[in-house]
Design a protein around this motif. Structure first.
Motif, mmCIF file in Angstrom:
data_model
loop_
_atom_site.group_PDB
_atom_site.id
_atom_site.type_symbol
_atom_site.label_atom_id
_atom_site.label_comp_id
_atom_site.label_asym_id
_atom_site.label_seq_id
_atom_site.Cartn_x
_atom_site.Cartn_y
_atom_site.Cartn_z
ATOM 1 N N MET A 9 0.573 -1.248 -0.149
ATOM 2 C CA MET A 9 0.589 0.369 -0.127
ATOM 3 C C MET A 9 1.001 0.994 -0.598
ATOM 4 N N HIS A 10 0.327 2.312 -1.277
ATOM 5 C CA HIS A 10 1.213 3.289 -0.394
ATOM 6 C C HIS A 10 0.200 4.508 -0.509
ATOM 7 N N LYS A 11 0.994 5.621 -0.168
ATOM 8 C CA LYS A 11 0.268 6.764 0.666
ATOM 9 C C LYS A 11 -0.062 7.600 -0.706
ATOM 10 N N ILE A 12 -0.949 8.238 -1.339
ATOM 11 C CA ILE A 12 -1.696 8.687 -2.502
ATOM 12 C C ILE A 12 -2.368 10.130 -2.063
ATOM 13 N N TYR A 13 -2.102 11.461 -2.401
ATOM 14 C CA TYR A 13 -2.516 12.931 -2.726
ATOM 15 C C TYR A 13 -3.517 12.922 -3.898
ATOM 16 N N GLN A 14 -4.905 13.687 -3.616
ATOM 17 C CA GLN A 14 -4.966 14.742 -5.140
ATOM 18 C C GLN A 14 -4.628 16.268 -4.465
ATOM 19 N N VAL A 15 -3.866 17.015 -5.871
ATOM 20 C CA VAL A 15 -3.344 18.539 -5.247
ATOM 21 C C VAL A 15 -4.220 19.293 -6.411
ATOM 22 N N ASP A 16 -4.310 20.423 -6.119
ATOM 23 C CA ASP A 16 -5.191 21.744 -6.677
ATOM 24 C C ASP A 16 -3.618 22.406 -7.044
ATOM 25 N N SER A 17 -2.907 22.479 -7.597
ATOM 26 C CA SER A 17 -1.311 22.818 -7.533
ATOM 27 C C SER A 17 -2.378 24.399 -8.445
ATOM 28 N N PHE A 18 -0.827 25.453 -8.587
ATOM 29 C CA PHE A 18 -1.261 26.839 -9.057
ATOM 30 C C PHE A 18 -2.068 28.046 -8.400
ATOM 31 N N THR A 19 -2.672 27.313 -7.258
ATOM 32 C CA THR A 19 -4.084 28.155 -6.283
ATOM 33 C C THR A 19 -4.083 27.821 -4.964
ATOM 34 N N ALA A 20 -4.368 28.488 -4.337
ATOM 35 C CA ALA A 20 -4.878 28.526 -2.855
ATOM 36 C C ALA A 20 -6.219 28.207 -2.069
ATOM 37 N N VAL A 21 -6.915 28.144 -4.078
ATOM 38 C CA VAL A 21 -8.193 27.889 -3.392
ATOM 39 C C VAL A 21 -8.482 26.199 -4.242
ATOM 40 N N PRO A 22 -9.472 25.575 -2.889
ATOM 41 C CA PRO A 22 -9.931 23.964 -3.636
ATOM 42 C C PRO A 22 -10.856 24.093 -5.024
ATOM 43 N N PHE A 23 -10.403 23.715 -5.672
ATOM 44 C CA PHE A 23 -11.580 23.223 -6.690
ATOM 45 C C PHE A 23 -11.477 23.520 -7.703
ATOM 46 N N SER A 24 -10.113 24.399 -8.011
ATOM 47 C CA SER A 24 -9.293 26.056 -9.085
ATOM 48 C C SER A 24 -8.065 25.710 -9.033
ATOM 49 N N GLY A 25 -6.992 25.875 -9.919
ATOM 50 C CA GLY A 25 -6.188 25.902 -10.545
ATOM 51 C C GLY A 25 -5.964 23.791 -11.154
ATOM 52 N N ASN A 26 -4.678 23.642 -11.446
ATOM 53 C CA ASN A 26 -4.886 22.406 -11.630
ATOM 54 C C ASN A 26 -4.166 21.076 -11.201
ATOM 55 N N ALA A 61 -3.411 17.284 -9.193
ATOM 56 C CA ALA A 61 -2.048 16.175 -9.680
ATOM 57 C C ALA A 61 -2.627 15.729 -8.902
ATOM 58 N N GLY A 62 -1.938 13.934 -9.250
ATOM 59 C CA GLY A 62 -2.197 12.914 -8.253
ATOM 60 C C GLY A 62 -0.179 12.914 -7.734
ATOM 61 N N LEU A 92 0.406 4.144 -15.328
ATOM 62 C CA LEU A 92 -0.345 3.528 -15.846
ATOM 63 C C LEU A 92 -1.290 3.683 -15.475
ATOM 64 N N LYS A 93 -1.684 1.931 -14.947
ATOM 65 C CA LYS A 93 -2.967 1.472 -14.543
ATOM 66 C C LYS A 93 -3.470 3.012 -12.966
ATOM 67 N N ILE A 94 -3.022 3.477 -11.891
ATOM 68 C CA ILE A 94 -2.773 3.861 -11.701
ATOM 69 C C ILE A 94 -2.959 5.511 -12.077
ATOM 70 N N SER A 95 -2.652 6.313 -12.861
ATOM 71 C CA SER A 95 -2.751 7.469 -13.737
ATOM 72 C C SER A 95 -4.295 7.009 -13.663
ATOM 73 N N SER A 96 -4.650 6.085 -14.898
ATOM 74 C CA SER A 96 -5.844 6.026 -14.704
ATOM 75 C C SER A 96 -6.922 5.897 -14.232
ATOM 76 N N GLU A 97 -6.866 5.563 -13.039
ATOM 77 C CA GLU A 97 -7.415 5.089 -12.171
ATOM 78 C C GLU A 97 -7.978 6.322 -11.109
ATOM 79 N N MET A 98 -6.665 7.372 -11.627
ATOM 80 C CA MET A 98 -6.753 8.725 -10.791
ATOM 81 C C MET A 98 -7.383 10.122 -11.782
#
Length: 267
Positions: free
Chosen positions: A1-18, A20-21, A35-41
């Motif tokens: 098992m591995h830690k995984i995160y989703q981050v909104d980049s180039f912003t300080a406001v959730p659900f804006s910016g870009n 990334a997993g 590739l499979k993990i990226s497709s899942e994300m």
């Protein structure tokens, strides 16, 4: 098992910016699994990072759901953000990547990334690109990043720009192409604006693109005679960046980030 995160980049406001997993690894895993993990994300890019030798040095790879990419600014920012804010790493971080060694640090709640840069050269594709996007402009090309750049005259045209990105895939530009940057000059708030289209790697439009600014930074620095610039990418999610042109074909790109998902992937 591995830690995984989703981050909104180039912003300080959730659900804006870009978004990334970021997948935290103890060691390298098979590229097909990446590739499979990226497709899942199902995000434009997911970053995979694991330790390499000395303290604060890591291997870093970026994958879209379809392919590995040579450079990804927003996923680099997201990775550094997680390592600084979630994993407690201090000081400068160094990444070994397909684009060489990259250096990042946390400065005033912003991630500062030291990237290679390339000033694009003028090319004879004005008419061809203009016919595709429906706006007259000037065409340039960055061979190192394999990105086309197209300068148009007005922000309102950039904001309302809409075209079939699949046409880009059907067009022979006479050059290896992985992305189209469309840009215009700025105003009292930003020095320049842009949008970025990359159907060649499975991304019709990228919300905010750090790698595109390794080309945009030197391009607008020369035009405006300014080394430090503030930029806005005018996608639906929008995002803000700062660029600072250095010597020896390097550029600093700065941006904020916000973590929106924390979890563990069971593989």
């Amino acid at each position: 098992m591995h830690k995984i995160y989703q981050v909104d980049s180039f912003t300080a406001v959730p659900f804006s910016g870009n978004p990334a997993g970021v997948c935290i690894l103890e060691g390298q895993i098979d590229e097909n699994l990446c590739l499979k993990i990226s497709s899942e994300m199902n995000l434009s890019e997911t970053a995979f990072v694991w330790p390499e030798g000395p303290s604060n040095t890591f291997n870093l790879k970026w994958f879209t759901p379809k392919t590995e990419v040579k450079m990804c600014g927003h996923a680099t920012l997201a990775t550094a953000w997680i390592q600084f804010t979630e994993l407690g790493i201090k000081g400068e971080i160094f990444y070994e990547t397909l684009s060489g060694r990259l250096k990042v640090r946390l400065v005033d709640e912003m991630i500062e990334m030291d990237f290679p840069s390339e000033d694009p050269a003028r090319i004879d594709l004005d008419r061809r690109i203009g016919e595709i996007i429906g706006i007259e402009g000037d065409a340039y090309y960055s061979p190192g990043t394999e990105k086309l750049l197209y300068e148009i005259p007005a922000k309102d045209k950039l904001e309302t720009l809409s075209f079939d990105t699949k046409t880009l895939l059907k067009t022979d530009f006479g050059k290896q192409s992985k992305g189209l940057i469309v840009t215009c000059s700025g105003d009292e708030r930003y020095d320049f604006y842009s949008r970025y289209f990359a159907p060649w790697v499975g991304i019709d439009e990228d919300p905010v693109t750090g790698s595109a600014h390794t080309v945009l930074g030197p391009f607008w620095a020369k035009k405006l005679n300014k080394k430090k610039l503030k930029a806005c990418q005018l996608s639906a999610r929008k995002g803000e960046l700062e660029t600072e042109l250095l010597d020896d074909r390097r550029i600093l790109i700065r941006g904020k980030a916000v973590t929106v998902i924390r979890g563990v992937i069971s593989i």
